[in-house]
Design an enzyme around this catalytic site. Structure first.
Site, PDB file in Angstrom:
ATOM      1  N   ASP A   5       0.809  -1.219   0.000  1.00  0.00           N
ATOM      2  CA  ASP A   5       0.000   0.000   0.000  1.00  0.00           C
ATOM      3  C   ASP A   5       0.844   1.272   0.000  1.00  0.00           C
ATOM      4  O   ASP A   5       0.394   2.320   0.456  1.00  0.00           O
ATOM      5  CB  ASP A   5      -0.932   0.003   1.201  1.00  0.00           C
ATOM      6  CG  ASP A   5      -0.163  -0.109   2.519  1.00  0.00           C
ATOM      7  OD1 ASP A   5       1.085  -0.178   2.481  1.00  0.00           O
ATOM      8  OD2 ASP A   5      -0.802  -0.112   3.581  1.00  0.00           O
ATOM      9  N   HIS A  30      -3.173   8.380  -8.140  1.00  0.00           N
ATOM     10  CA  HIS A  30      -3.551   6.979  -8.176  1.00  0.00           C
ATOM     11  C   HIS A  30      -2.508   6.155  -7.400  1.00  0.00           C
ATOM     12  O   HIS A  30      -1.312   6.320  -7.631  1.00  0.00           O
ATOM     13  CB  HIS A  30      -3.640   6.475  -9.626  1.00  0.00           C
ATOM     14  CG  HIS A  30      -4.664   7.205 -10.427  1.00  0.00           C
ATOM     15  ND1 HIS A  30      -4.749   7.114 -11.809  1.00  0.00           N
ATOM     16  CD2 HIS A  30      -5.674   8.046 -10.050  1.00  0.00           C
ATOM     17  CE1 HIS A  30      -5.746   7.876 -12.225  1.00  0.00           C
ATOM     18  NE2 HIS A  30      -6.317   8.446 -11.184  1.00  0.00           N
ATOM     19  N   ILE A  75      10.852  -3.717  -4.987  1.00  0.00           N
ATOM     20  CA  ILE A  75       9.809  -2.687  -4.851  1.00  0.00           C
ATOM     21  C   ILE A  75       9.029  -2.809  -3.543  1.00  0.00           C
ATOM     22  O   ILE A  75       8.330  -1.886  -3.166  1.00  0.00           O
ATOM     23  CB  ILE A  75       8.792  -2.739  -6.021  1.00  0.00           C
ATOM     24  CG1 ILE A  75       8.111  -4.104  -6.078  1.00  0.00           C
ATOM     25  CG2 ILE A  75       9.453  -2.393  -7.344  1.00  0.00           C
ATOM     26  CD1 ILE A  75       6.960  -4.174  -7.068  1.00  0.00           C
ATOM     27  N   HIS A  76       9.170  -3.924  -2.857  1.00  0.00           N
ATOM     28  CA  HIS A  76       8.317  -4.170  -1.692  1.00  0.00           C
ATOM     29  C   HIS A  76       9.145  -4.670  -0.510  1.00  0.00           C
ATOM     30  O   HIS A  76      10.065  -5.479  -0.671  1.00  0.00           O
ATOM     31  CB  HIS A  76       7.243  -5.200  -2.045  1.00  0.00           C
ATOM     32  CG  HIS A  76       6.286  -5.499  -0.927  1.00  0.00           C
ATOM     33  ND1 HIS A  76       5.275  -4.630  -0.558  1.00  0.00           N
ATOM     34  CD2 HIS A  76       6.202  -6.558  -0.075  1.00  0.00           C
ATOM     35  CE1 HIS A  76       4.595  -5.153   0.441  1.00  0.00           C
ATOM     36  NE2 HIS A  76       5.145  -6.320   0.754  1.00  0.00           N
ATOM     37  N   CYS A 129       4.708  -0.065   2.915  1.00  0.00           N
ATOM     38  CA  CYS A 129       5.188  -1.374   3.377  1.00  0.00           C
ATOM     39  C   CYS A 129       6.467  -1.261   4.205  1.00  0.00           C
ATOM     40  O   CYS A 129       6.678  -2.042   5.134  1.00  0.00           O
ATOM     41  CB  CYS A 129       5.394  -2.326   2.202  1.00  0.00           C
ATOM     42  SG  CYS A 129       6.539  -1.732   0.933  1.00  0.00           S
TER      43      CYS A 129
END
Length: 305
Positions: free
Chosen positions: A114, A299, A224-225, A117
């Protein structure tokens, strides 16, 4: 009901307590701080302010709203020396302070993708549970921004990649992703080493390594996470998220985990992966394009293609 976010400093580092409210009693505060510091209630000494002064916490039934302690305060915990009070059994240690040689398996706890993280993962390894209040990420974002403003000589435009004020506004946006700068600041703030298992390069990046912090926590990063790592005991019971910084056994296990993740391609190439904006169905290539799209449109929901 509004919560209290108190910064607590003990001999082992800094932590944030956000489980109390303005209606919590002094007795409840002392019990939480006693468990956190492993100092018996009858030997607990609480200081606050600058220069630090001892707080009067003798009125157990007084609530925090009337105690003079406010949300955001820093409390310093010390153990009274030479107290004549009757001995009191020490509070049970939190699972994160269990003996460091407990056998177990290093595992990943998946947190929501979201855009927060990193902050969610840091909270998990510090507290042993997922934040359900929704207050942790905004608090940590604000903390990062305030630190950058205060230490603008260290975190200047060359380091941040954008003007200080612009970066501080950007990182407090819940659509912005945290990274190395935020990890360095949080490591220093909480007084703990943060070891990040990089599954793309099969390496461990250690934030706060040069500060000789006594404890270490682990995150996993796939490009990315971020997800937190924890040690699950072999009997399936308690978990451990904070480890001794001298525990090379866990560090070696984390390195092995990184190597296994890379060999099984459990990572995302941030320059080549394709995302789809789930709001407007636009296809984007790479992390930078996704971040720019989020900034321009607001977004924040993406799916990997």
């Amino acid at each position: 009901m509004a919560g209290f976010a108190l910064r607590v400093k003990t001999k082992s580092g800094h932590q944030v307590v956000n489980t109390l409210t303005k209606d919590s009693s002094i007795k409840e505060l002392k019990q939480v701080l006693s468990t956190l510091s492993n100092i018996p209630v009858n030997r607990l000494q609480i200081l606050s302010g600058y220069p630090p002064k001892i707080l009067d916490v003798t009125q157990d039934n007084l609530n925090l709203a009337n105690s003079g302690i406010t949300s955001g305060d820093t409390l310093i915990l010390e153990e009274k020396i030479g107290s004549q009070s009757a001995p009191e059994e020490k509070p049970a240690r939190k699972h994160v302070e269990d003996p460091f040689d407990c056998p177990g398996i290093l595992m990943k706890n998946v947190v929501p993708a979201d855009n927060s993280c990193l902050f969610t993962s840091v909270h998990f390894v510090l507290n042993g549970k997922v934040d359900e209040s929704g207050n942790v990420a905004p608090y940590m974002r604000q903390l990062v921004a305030e630190t950058i403003k205060t230490e603008s000589q260290q975190y200047d435009e060359a380091i941040l990649g954008k003007p200080v004020d612009e970066y501080c506004t950007w990182i407090q946006d819940d659509k912005s992703w945290g990274g190395a700068i935020e990890l360095a600041i949080l490591s220093n703030y909480y007084g703990i080493e943060i070891a990040v298992v990089d599954t793309m390069n099969a390496i461990i990046n250690r934030f706060g390594e040069d500060q000789s912090y006594p404890h270490r926590v682990f995150l996993m990063f796939d490009g990315i996470h971020y997800d937190p790592l924890y040690m699950e005991s072999l009997d399936g019971g308690k978990i451990q998220t904070i480890f001794s910084s001298e525990d090379d056994r866990v560090l070696r296990e984390a390195v092995q985990l990184a190597q296994e993740a890379k060999s099984s391609r459990q990572f995302t190439d941030v320059d080549k992966f394709t995302l789809k904006c789930m709001v407007c169905n636009v296809f984007l290539t790479g992390q930078t394009a996704a971040q720019e799209h989020a900034q321009q449109t607001g977004h924040a929901s993406f799916g990997e293609v």
